[in-house]
Enzyme design. Structure first.
Site, PDB file in Angstrom:
ATOM      1  N   LYS A 259       1.371  -1.086   0.277  1.00  0.00           N
ATOM      2  CA  LYS A 259       0.011  -0.167  -0.130  1.00  0.00           C
ATOM      3  C   LYS A 259       1.079   1.268  -0.285  1.00  0.00           C
ATOM      4  O   LYS A 259       2.220   1.246   0.275  1.00  0.00           O
ATOM      5  CB  LYS A 259      -0.731  -0.032   1.382  1.00  0.00           C
ATOM      6  CG  LYS A 259      -1.579  -0.953   1.550  1.00  0.00           C
ATOM      7  CD  LYS A 259      -2.496  -0.485   2.558  1.00  0.00           C
ATOM      8  CE  LYS A 259      -3.841  -1.651   2.505  1.00  0.00           C
ATOM      9  NZ  LYS A 259      -4.897  -1.107   4.445  1.00  0.00           N
TER      10      LYS A 259
ATOM     11  N   ARG B 210     -12.562  12.370   9.413  1.00  0.00           N
ATOM     12  CA  ARG B 210     -14.234  13.557   8.655  1.00  0.00           C
ATOM     13  C   ARG B 210     -14.729  13.028   8.636  1.00  0.00           C
ATOM     14  O   ARG B 210     -15.431  11.096   9.151  1.00  0.00           O
ATOM     15  CB  ARG B 210     -13.501  13.556   6.852  1.00  0.00           C
ATOM     16  CG  ARG B 210     -13.407  12.128   6.661  1.00  0.00           C
ATOM     17  CD  ARG B 210     -13.174  12.813   4.582  1.00  0.00           C
ATOM     18  NE  ARG B 210     -12.709  11.346   4.380  1.00  0.00           N
ATOM     19  CZ  ARG B 210     -12.886  10.111   3.985  1.00  0.00           C
ATOM     20  NH1 ARG B 210     -13.950  10.254   3.863  1.00  0.00           N
ATOM     21  NH2 ARG B 210     -12.583   8.876   3.859  1.00  0.00           N
TER      22      ARG B 210
HETATM   23  P1  ADP Z   1     -15.408   7.055   2.535  1.00  0.00           P
HETATM   24  O1  ADP Z   1     -14.329   6.583   3.019  1.00  0.00           O
HETATM   25  O2  ADP Z   1     -16.001   8.592   3.194  1.00  0.00           O
HETATM   26  O3  ADP Z   1     -16.314   6.076   2.579  1.00  0.00           O
HETATM   27  P2  ADP Z   1     -14.464   7.064  -0.026  1.00  0.00           P
HETATM   28  O4  ADP Z   1     -13.637   5.632   0.358  1.00  0.00           O
HETATM   29  O5  ADP Z   1     -15.545   6.632  -1.471  1.00  0.00           O
HETATM   30  O6  ADP Z   1     -15.120   7.106   1.153  1.00  0.00           O
HETATM   31  O7  ADP Z   1     -13.877   7.594  -0.775  1.00  0.00           O
HETATM   32  C1  ADP Z   1     -12.135   7.710  -0.971  1.00  0.00           C
HETATM   33  C2  ADP Z   1     -12.204   9.604  -1.244  1.00  0.00           C
HETATM   34  O8  ADP Z   1     -12.157   9.964  -2.193  1.00  0.00           O
HETATM   35  C3  ADP Z   1     -12.109   9.402   0.269  1.00  0.00           C
HETATM   36  O9  ADP Z   1     -10.701   9.752   0.968  1.00  0.00           O
HETATM   37  C4  ADP Z   1     -12.343  11.155   0.056  1.00  0.00           C
HETATM   38  O10 ADP Z   1     -11.417  12.075  -0.048  1.00  0.00           O
HETATM   39  C5  ADP Z   1     -12.919  11.019  -1.642  1.00  0.00           C
HETATM   40  N1  ADP Z   1     -13.873  11.581  -2.414  1.00  0.00           N
HETATM   41  C6  ADP Z   1     -15.251  10.686  -1.809  1.00  0.00           C
HETATM   42  N2  ADP Z   1     -15.848  11.552  -2.367  1.00  0.00           N
HETATM   43  C7  ADP Z   1     -15.609  12.784  -2.715  1.00  0.00           C
HETATM   44  C8  ADP Z   1     -16.066  14.144  -3.537  1.00  0.00           C
HETATM   45  N3  ADP Z   1     -17.692  13.519  -3.379  1.00  0.00           N
HETATM   46  N4  ADP Z   1     -15.759  14.559  -3.662  1.00  0.00           N
HETATM   47  C9  ADP Z   1     -14.284  14.681  -3.258  1.00  0.00           C
HETATM   48  N5  ADP Z   1     -13.379  13.478  -2.845  1.00  0.00           N
HETATM   49  C10 ADP Z   1     -14.116  12.740  -2.249  1.00  0.00           C
HETATM   50  P1  ADP Z   2      -8.400   3.874   1.605  1.00  0.00           P
HETATM   51  O1  ADP Z   2      -7.289   4.704   2.497  1.00  0.00           O
HETATM   52  O2  ADP Z   2      -7.740   3.470   0.245  1.00  0.00           O
HETATM   53  O3  ADP Z   2      -9.609   3.847   1.747  1.00  0.00           O
HETATM   54  P2  ADP Z   2      -7.897   1.118   2.917  1.00  0.00           P
HETATM   55  O4  ADP Z   2      -6.595   0.757   3.800  1.00  0.00           O
HETATM   56  O5  ADP Z   2      -8.408   1.399   3.986  1.00  0.00           O
HETATM   57  O6  ADP Z   2      -7.447   1.855   1.508  1.00  0.00           O
HETATM   58  O7  ADP Z   2      -8.317   0.351   2.620  1.00  0.00           O
HETATM   59  C1  ADP Z   2      -9.042   0.053   1.527  1.00  0.00           C
HETATM   60  C2  ADP Z   2      -9.628  -1.303   0.955  1.00  0.00           C
HETATM   61  O8  ADP Z   2      -8.781  -2.358   0.905  1.00  0.00           O
HETATM   62  C3  ADP Z   2     -10.234  -2.324   1.898  1.00  0.00           C
HETATM   63  O9  ADP Z   2     -11.619  -1.801   2.515  1.00  0.00           O
HETATM   64  C4  ADP Z   2     -10.269  -3.636   1.853  1.00  0.00           C
HETATM   65  O10 ADP Z   2     -11.431  -3.635   0.815  1.00  0.00           O
HETATM   66  C5  ADP Z   2      -9.137  -3.392   0.853  1.00  0.00           C
HETATM   67  N1  ADP Z   2      -7.646  -3.432   2.236  1.00  0.00           N
HETATM   68  C6  ADP Z   2      -6.872  -3.333   2.433  1.00  0.00           C
HETATM   69  N2  ADP Z   2      -5.895  -3.784   3.540  1.00  0.00           N
HETATM   70  C7  ADP Z   2      -6.263  -5.439   3.525  1.00  0.00           C
HETATM   71  C8  ADP Z   2      -5.725  -6.361   3.872  1.00  0.00           C
HETATM   72  N3  ADP Z   2      -4.624  -6.211   4.812  1.00  0.00           N
HETATM   73  N4  ADP Z   2      -6.254  -7.079   3.259  1.00  0.00           N
HETATM   74  C9  ADP Z   2      -7.025  -7.730   2.225  1.00  0.00           C
HETATM   75  N5  ADP Z   2      -7.676  -6.023   1.931  1.00  0.00           N
HETATM   76  C10 ADP Z   2      -7.557  -5.299   2.407  1.00  0.00           C
END
Ligand code: ADP
Ligand code: ADP
Ligand code: MG
Length: 688
Positions: A158, A299
């Site tokens: 990542k 947030r």
């Molecule tokens: P969340 O984690 O709140 O459910 P997402 O995983 O769908 O949101 O969004 C991933 C990232 O994209 C978030 O970290 C957010 O910063 C950005 N994002 C999502 N929707 C919007 C939007 N409508 N405008 C700008 N940035 C967005």
């Molecule tokens: P983002 O910042 O893009 O939201 P996250 O670290 O929250 O990234 O991970 C997003 C998605 O990736 C998770 O919701 C899951 O589906 C997958 N994921 C993340 N880490 C793992 C892991 N260690 N093993 C399996 N799937 C993972």
């Protein structure tokens, strides 16, 4: 409490924040870009300030402009929404320096949680369980490879600064590691300006379960239970629900305590979400679920409405109260879960084409009947930032709306979601509405066999579905066409288009295309006033229209009225070939979009009668098929061109599109220059 706040965002979240502010008697200031001059969020606020051009870096990310707007309008606080500046600690600091309250946590809490690797080290100290992995500062590729080998495959690389599902690579075996690392670093540098990575064990059959937390300035912190966001495409959420299916009281209490510990480790104030990845041995052994910290989002989250639906609380109200210095409205022991809620993200995209984002105009945008804004039990709620006629532009994300339903049980919420999706009619651009219905009805989702691979696992029932059969869709279009003609004709007997003629039986032929296939239909006006329809089977080429054994035929009946008790809504009940179904039709040129309870389909229609005498002269108008940027013109004024020759190249949503000459001609005028932004339907050049 504040008298006036500025909302530093757009779209549905800006509208969402404005709605609560209005309810609390707080004035609101919107900011907007060129593309959003007429947007819904601008009208939802009391005042609005223009802050620049359409691209986010020229408007919604220009925080000097936004702070100036706040000061000029006398706002006391800034709500950042999600995305844009919401997790930017420099912006939070600049707000404080300008004497404005940033509605969110402290800059130091944002910073501490902003980097995946650093936040993990912090969480380790706070005793929060972590996925086995490496999140050190030493980024030597040989060391990273050794760490991956130690953790054991599969692993996930990542980007430390990553987010939004970007900058992740799953690696199956040691031999693939070096290449995946290089590619992850390239994307990370490009998207986040840093190539630092971390490595984690790739959790098997993983579920994404996150905990909503809330802290105040008086040292209190509570958790508002969990949301399950396991249904994802490309690591991005598609459906979110609360509570998590199979969650036990004991696990909820453990995860809640871990999330509160995580928040308290950074003195967290306001709304935040602690995301966990949950390992499950099998789908039906919740007691064997193990959870690990992934990251904290500092947030309000896109999917916060499901938490509102099961707790009956307004999280934006809580944010405003906490930011103005009030203590949290409720203690942990006063919080309760009621029923089950699900959110579906309706996006402008093409699921059958790898979820490619789509742009265009919402020519038709009909929503299900909503139960007001209130987050009460039994509700259907739509949060959006667009209206019918608005454009989904390439500048911002592709989310059109969020559909949130609540029910006493998961099964009830699921049924409500399916019904609400059926009542969501969008014409003008590709959306995932039908795909979402397939997901909701898929065995895995219906039986709560959740993990992040649900969509690929159910691919066979999710993609390339044609929910309404050709015969039924055709019968519906014929019925709607006749119904519309009767409406136009009024009561004058000589204007009736009922096919009356003195001799023989009048009949009418229709040809239409459903996907790749052509169908023929023959409508006969019977002497007793009835209608008889014969639908011929699909043929790849529109060869003959001769009757065949495979034809489906019978009486066609339709009515705008339902049976007693059925609500008289727009649309028709059509009976044909032993089936009676309700449908609503929206025309877009020659294309009929049929919305029936079982799903929606589109048919390209040609009714010789409807177009008789209407010779359409299109002239040399050449228009942009979508909003975007003109990359180049391949011709100049005076050039003689042949049909099919490239005239111009446009770019929209990072894809190039070629505009070709529809006929031979001479270029008379170019109406734009290379580099210009154009709206959908804008005339690009004149061809003689
Ligand atoms: P969340 O984690 O709140 O459910 P997402 O995983 O769908 O949101 O969004 C991933 C990232 O994209 C978030 O970290 C957010 O910063 C950005 N994002 C999502 N929707 C919007 C939007 N409508 N405008 C700008 N940035 C967005
Ligand atoms: P983002 O910042 O893009 O939201 P996250 O670290 O929250 O990234 O991970 C997003 C998605 O990736 C998770 O919701 C899951 O589906 C997958 N994921 C993340 N880490 C793992 C892991 N260690 N093993 C399996 N799937 C993972
Ligand atoms: Mg995440």
């Amino acid at each position: 409490m504040f008298q006036k706040i500025l909302i530093a965002n757009r779209g549905e979240i800006a509208c969402r924040v404005a709605a609560t502010a209005r309810r609390l008697g707080i004035q609101t200031v919107a900011v907007y870009s060129d593309a959003d001059a007429n947007a819904k969020h601008v009208l939802a606020c009391d005042e609005a300030v223009h802050i620049g051009a359409s691209a986010p870096q020229d408007s919604y990310l220009r925080w000097e402009c936004i702070l100036q707007a706040a000061q000029d309008t006398g706002a006391q606080a800034v709500h950042p929404g999600y995305g844009f500046l919401s997790e930017n600690e420099d912006f939070a600091k600049a707000c404080a320096a300008a004497g404005l309250v940033f509605i969110g946590p402290s800059p130091s809490a944002i910073q501490a949680m902003g980097l995946k690797a650093e936040s993990k080290q912090l969480m380790e100290k706070a005793g929060v369980p972590l996925v086995p992995g490496y999140h050190g500062a030493d980024q030597d590729p040989a060391l990273l490879q050794r760490e991956a080998d130690r953790i054991g495959y599969p692993v996930l690389i990542k980007a430390s600064a990553g987010g939004g599902g970007k900058g992740m690579r799953a690696v199956e075996k040691a031999a693939d590691f070096a290449e995946a690392l290089a590619s992850c670093k390239r994307e990370a540098t490009h998207s986040f300006g840093s190539d630092a990575v971390l490595i984690e064990k790739y959790v098997q059959r993983p579920r994404h379960i996150e905990i909503q937390v809330f802290g105040d300035t008086h040292g209190h912190c509570v958790y508002l239970f969990e949301r399950d966001c396991s249904v994802q495409r490309r690591h991005q959420k598609v459906l979110e629900e609360a509570p998590a299916p199979g969650m036990t009281e004991a696990l909820r209490a453990q995860m809640g305590a871990a999330a509160v510990a995580a928040a308290q480790a950074v003195n967290y104030v306001g709304a935040g979400t602690v995301e966990f990845i949950v390992e499950q041995a099998s789908y039906d052994q919740p007691e064997a679920m193990k959870f690990f910290f992934m990251e904290m989002n500092t947030r309000l989250q896109v999917e916060h409405p499901v938490t509102e639906a099961i707790t009956g609380l307004d999280l934006v109200e809580w944010q405003l109260r906490v930011a103005s210095g009030e203590p949290l409205p409720l203690r942990q022991d006063q919080l309760r879960i009621q029923g089950h809620a699900i959110e579906a993200r309706i996006c402008a995209e093409n699921p059958d084409n790898n979820f490619l984002p789509a742009t265009g105009t919402l020519q038709v945008y009909r929503k299900p009947a909503c139960t007001s804004f209130a987050v009460a039990a039994g509700a259907v709620r739509v949060d959006d930032g667009v209206r019918e006629g608005d454009t989904i532009s390439p500048y911002y994300d592709s989310m059109v709306a969020k559909l949130i339903v609540h029910g006493d049980t998961r099964a009830q919420a699921l049924a409500r979601l399916d019904a609400a999706l059926a009542q969501t009619h969008i014409v003008g651009l590709a959306t995932n509405v039908q795909f979402l219905r397939q997901v909701v009805r898929s065995p895995s989702f219906a039986n709560a066999q959740l993990d992040t691979a649900l969509i690929p696992r159910e691919a066979a029932v999710l993609f390339h579905q044609e929910p309404v059969g050709a015969v039924r869709a055709l019968a519906a279009v014929v019925a709607h066409t006749l119904h519309a003609e009767r409406g136009l004709a009024g009561t004058d007997p000589f204007s009736q288009r009922d096919g009356w003629q003195a001799y023989g039986v009048r009949s009418r032929a229709f040809t239409c295309a459903l996907g790749e296939q052509t169908h023929h239909a023959q409508l006969s006006y019977l002497h007793d006033g009835g209608l008889h329809l014969r639908v011929s089977p699909a043929s790849a080429s529109p060869a003959t229209n001769a009757p065949s054994d495979a034809d489906v035929s019978g009486l066609l009946q339709f009515s705008a009225q339902g049976e007693a008790g059925q609500a008289a809504e727009a649309g028709l009940w059509v009976s044909f070939h032993g089936q009676r179904t309700h449908s609503v039709l929206h025309w877009q040129g020659d294309v009929a979009h049929v919305f029936a309870p079982e799903g929606a389909t589109s048919i390209t229609w040609s009714d010789p009668l409807a177009h008789a005498g209407e010779v359409e002269v299109k002239g040399g108008r050449l228009t942009a098929p979508m909003p975007g940027k003109v990359v180049s013109f391949a011709v100049k004024v005076g050039d003689v061109v042949k049909a099919g020759q490239t005239l111009a190249v446009m770019e929209a949503m990072k894809m190039e599109h070629t505009i070709a000459a529809p006929q031979d001609g001479t270029v008379q005028e170019l109406l734009y220059a290379a580099g210009d932004q154009v709206a959908e339907g804008a005339e690009l050049l004149k061809l003689d």
